[in-house]
Each structure stands twice: as structure tokens, then as C-alpha cells.
Design an enzyme around this catalytic site. Structure first.
Site, PDB file in Angstrom:
ATOM      1  N   HIS A   1      -3.586   1.102   8.935  1.00 24.10           N
ATOM      2  CA  HIS A   1      -4.592   0.234   7.468  1.00 24.10           C
ATOM      3  C   HIS A   1      -4.913  -0.580   8.249  1.00 24.10           C
ATOM      4  O   HIS A   1      -3.751  -1.569   8.381  1.00 24.10           O
ATOM      5  CB  HIS A   1      -4.304   0.604   6.200  1.00 24.10           C
ATOM      6  CG  HIS A   1      -4.482  -0.803   5.427  1.00 24.10           C
ATOM      7  ND1 HIS A   1      -6.007  -0.712   5.558  1.00 24.10           N
ATOM      8  CD2 HIS A   1      -4.589  -1.555   4.682  1.00 24.10           C
ATOM      9  CE1 HIS A   1      -6.363  -1.897   4.607  1.00 24.10           C
ATOM     10  NE2 HIS A   1      -5.714  -2.374   4.312  1.00 24.10           N
TER      11      HIS A   1
ATOM     12  N   HIS B   1      -7.685  -4.258   8.743  1.00 24.86           N
ATOM     13  CA  HIS B   1      -9.290  -4.959   8.470  1.00 24.86           C
ATOM     14  C   HIS B   1     -10.101  -5.982   8.993  1.00 24.86           C
ATOM     15  O   HIS B   1     -10.598  -7.101   9.721  1.00 24.86           O
ATOM     16  CB  HIS B   1      -8.695  -6.328   8.217  1.00 24.86           C
ATOM     17  CG  HIS B   1      -7.920  -6.370   6.566  1.00 24.86           C
ATOM     18  ND1 HIS B   1      -6.793  -7.384   6.014  1.00 24.86           N
ATOM     19  CD2 HIS B   1      -7.591  -5.060   6.054  1.00 24.86           C
ATOM     20  CE1 HIS B   1      -6.102  -6.553   5.693  1.00 24.86           C
ATOM     21  NE2 HIS B   1      -6.376  -5.584   4.812  1.00 24.86           N
TER      22      HIS B   1
ATOM     23  N   HIS C   1     -12.907  -4.702   2.200  1.00 23.78           N
ATOM     24  CA  HIS C   1     -11.401  -4.305   2.678  1.00 23.78           C
ATOM     25  C   HIS C   1     -11.179  -4.125   4.024  1.00 23.78           C
ATOM     26  O   HIS C   1     -11.005  -4.809   4.662  1.00 23.78           O
ATOM     27  CB  HIS C   1     -10.345  -3.842   1.522  1.00 23.78           C
ATOM     28  CG  HIS C   1      -9.147  -3.936   1.726  1.00 23.78           C
ATOM     29  ND1 HIS C   1      -8.140  -3.566   0.419  1.00 23.78           N
ATOM     30  CD2 HIS C   1      -8.289  -4.315   2.900  1.00 23.78           C
ATOM     31  CE1 HIS C   1      -6.879  -3.712   0.858  1.00 23.78           C
ATOM     32  NE2 HIS C   1      -7.119  -3.999   2.003  1.00 23.78           N
TER      33      HIS C   1
ATOM     34  N   GLU D   1       1.219  -1.535   0.678  1.00 27.21           N
ATOM     35  CA  GLU D   1      -0.135  -0.022  -0.044  1.00 27.21           C
ATOM     36  C   GLU D   1       1.197   0.989  -0.018  1.00 27.21           C
ATOM     37  O   GLU D   1       0.958   2.652   0.119  1.00 27.21           O
ATOM     38  CB  GLU D   1      -0.920  -0.031   1.519  1.00 27.21           C
ATOM     39  CG  GLU D   1      -2.129  -1.581   1.415  1.00 27.21           C
ATOM     40  CD  GLU D   1      -3.206  -1.022   0.781  1.00 27.21           C
ATOM     41  OE1 GLU D   1      -2.878  -0.185  -0.837  1.00 27.21           O
ATOM     42  OE2 GLU D   1      -3.798  -2.230   0.080  1.00 27.21           O
TER      43      GLU D   1
HETATM   44  P1  13P Z   1       1.197  -5.403   2.903  1.00 30.01           P
HETATM   45  O1  13P Z   1       1.406  -6.787   4.204  1.00 30.01           O
HETATM   46  O2  13P Z   1       1.542  -5.176   1.776  1.00 30.01           O
HETATM   47  O3  13P Z   1       1.114  -3.825   3.995  1.00 30.01           O
HETATM   48  O4  13P Z   1      -0.460  -5.443   2.882  1.00 30.01           O
HETATM   49  C1  13P Z   1      -1.319  -5.900   3.822  1.00 30.01           C
HETATM   50  C2  13P Z   1      -2.645  -4.941   3.662  1.00 30.01           C
HETATM   51  O5  13P Z   1      -3.253  -4.762   3.616  1.00 30.01           O
HETATM   52  C3  13P Z   1      -2.830  -5.071   2.313  1.00 30.01           C
HETATM   53  O6  13P Z   1      -3.832  -3.447   1.741  1.00 30.01           O
HETATM   54 ZN    ZN Z   2      -5.518  -4.314   3.363  1.00 33.04          ZN
END
Ligand code: 13P
Ligand code: ZN
Length: 259
Positions: A130, A132, A202, A107
Site C-alpha cells: 500500500h 500514496h 488516499h 492498516e
Molecule cells: P502506518 O505507518 O501505520 O502503516 O500507516 C501508514 C498509512 O499509509 C496508513 O494508510
Molecule cells: Zn495510507
């Protein structure tokens, strides 16, 4: 591995990653974090990697960014091997690796595009997080929650102080390829005004003065979503606090103009 010492920032990565793992929000290698720095170090000409977009507001600055595939549960124990230091060139068109982890998060385009916007619109916000969270991803599967206003108005009316923390509501970006510049640019636009942006199907991205501060806002929004889901699981479809009550609360705290 070349080492670097930004102890306050490393502590912030460490503590926030610990809580991301505890909450179960950053499963496996899910999620990523960055902090923007005002760095004096010069880049060697041949270290230059072309950025997918020009980032004029980041010219000469540096960014600490988690490595791709790194796990929150491991960053929470020992952050140093999992975080890379990157420097942006003086013309804002190139970047180069300086120290630490050498494989940046996928990202990276989003982190750089968003830092560029933050430096312009909200320079105090130095941190991007960021992750989830289940309760937020689940919202995206409800057809009525396909836009920022519907989500903000319903979810932030589940608890008395949620809208007070997030008077502008949240931003929303329709499903886009993970790691894409499109996702980054659309998020950057939403974050001119908001502190949180939901990535459809996402996860979520939050900004703050520190990672802990970004986590705070995310925690408030996520709790409101859990109240919503708990009521739905009990067979109820909550109306939430009325708009008049919400406005009354915002007015009492001098935040109505941000609504
Ligand atoms: P990375 O491990 O490359 O940071 O990706 C994780 C992710 O959540 C991508 O949106
Ligand atoms: Zn992600």
C-alpha cells in the site's frame, strides 16, 4: 528485539521500500507492506490478541508486516527493525507478535482481511503493498472518476500494454477511515478479482506473488495515469485507445476473457 530470518522476504521488503522512497510514493511514514508465510511456530495461549474479523484461511499461518510509523526510505536501507512477524492462531480468530517490530501498521485489519481473501482466491499472491502515489490520488478529485469502470477504461487506455497487464481493470473503494476494518473488508472484496484497488483520496493497494511483483502492476497503472495527467496539463482531454483496439490486443494475447 527478537530477530527472525526470512532472508528472501527481507530482501523483497528492502528493495521495494527503496523504490517506493525513490518514486516519492511513500512520503514520511505513508504506506505499508506485508508478506504471508506458512509458519510452523505455535503461539502461546496468553499471546492471543483478538482479530477484528475471523480469518479462517490464515489459520496457523504467519505474516510479516511493516511497523506503524516506519519510513520507506529507512526500510530501504535496513528492513529488520521495521518489520514484525505475527502468527495467526489455529482457529483463525487471534494473532500474536512473534519477533521484530512490535507496533503493527494501522492498516493491519486490511492486510489480514486481504491475505484471508488471497489465500482463498489467489493463493500465489503472498504480498500486499500500500502506498500514496500523487498521480493516482489526484484522479480521485475528478468527479468522473468515482467508480472502478470509469477509471479502468480511461486510464488503462493511455498506453498499449497497460490493459494487457491489468485485463480486469482496477478495483475502487470510496473514501473510508484509514486503518478501518470497513476499508479492509471492501478492499478484500475488490481484490477477489483485481490486483489493484484504489482507495479514494488516499492511495492504492497492490497484490502480487512478491512485493516486487505488486510494485510492477502499480508501476504500470501509475505510468498510465501520468500519461493522462501530462495530456490534461497540455490542455488535451485524451480519448485513449478505442475499446475495439483494446479487445483486439487482449484477444491476440489470450486475455480477452479476463476483460
Ligand atoms: P502506518 O505507518 O501505520 O502503516 O500507516 C501508514 C498509512 O499509509 C496508513 O494508510
Ligand atoms: Zn495510507
Amino acid at each position: 528485539m527478537t530477530k527472525f530470518s526470512y532472508q528472501n522476504e527481507l530482501d523483497d521488503f528492502k528493495a521495494t521500500a527503496h523504490w517506493l522512497a525513490l518514486r516519492g510514493w511513500s512520503e514520511a511514514a505513508g504506506g505499508n507492506m506485508s508478506i504471508r508465510l506458512d509458519a510452523p511456530a505455535k503461539l502461546h495461549e496468553n499471546d492471543h490478541i483478538k482479530l477484528p474479523i475471523d480469518v479462517p484461511y490464515l489459520a496457523g499461518k504467519a505474516v510479516l508486516l511493516t511497523g506503524s510509523g516506519t519510513r520507506a526510505r529507512e526500510i530501504g536501507l535496513d528492513p529488520l527493525p521495521h518489520i514484525g512477524l505475527y502468527k495467526i492462531s489455529d482457529d483463525g480468530r487471534y494473532y500474536g507478535w512473534i519477533a521484530g517490530n512490535k507496533t503493527p501498521s494501522m492498516e493491519l485489519p486490511a492486510h489480514f482481511a486481504i491475505h484471508n481473501t488471497l489465500e482463498q482466491h489467489r493463493p500465489g499472491d503472498k504480498a500486499i503493498l500500500h502506498t500514496h502515489p500523487v498521480s493516482l490520488i489526484a484522479l480521485c478529485h475528478m468527479p468522473l472518476f468515482n467508480n472502478a469502470k470509469a477509471i479502468s477504461d480511461k486510464i488503462l487506455s493511455m498506453q498499449s500494454e497497460a490493459r494487457l497487464i491489468l485485463p480486469e481493470g482496477i478495483g475502487f473503494v470510496k473514501h473510508a477511515l484509514p486503518g478501518s476494518l470497513e476499508l479492509g473488508l471492501k478492499s478484500a472484496l475488490e481484490l477477489e478479482r483485481h490486483h489493484l484497488v484504489l482507495w479514494q483520496y488516499h492511495g492504492i493497494l497492490a497484490t502480487g506473488e512478491t512485493l516486487a511483483g505488486a510494485f510492477d502492476k502499480l508501476e504500470v497503472f501509475e505510468k498510465s495515469a501520468r500519461v493522462y495527467w501530462q495530456l490534461r496539463a497540455a490542455g488535451l482531454d485524451p480519448c485513449g485507445i478505442s475499446e475495439a483496439e483494446i479487445k483486439h490486443t487482449l484477444k491476440a494475447f489470450g486475455r480477452l476473457e479476463r476483460y
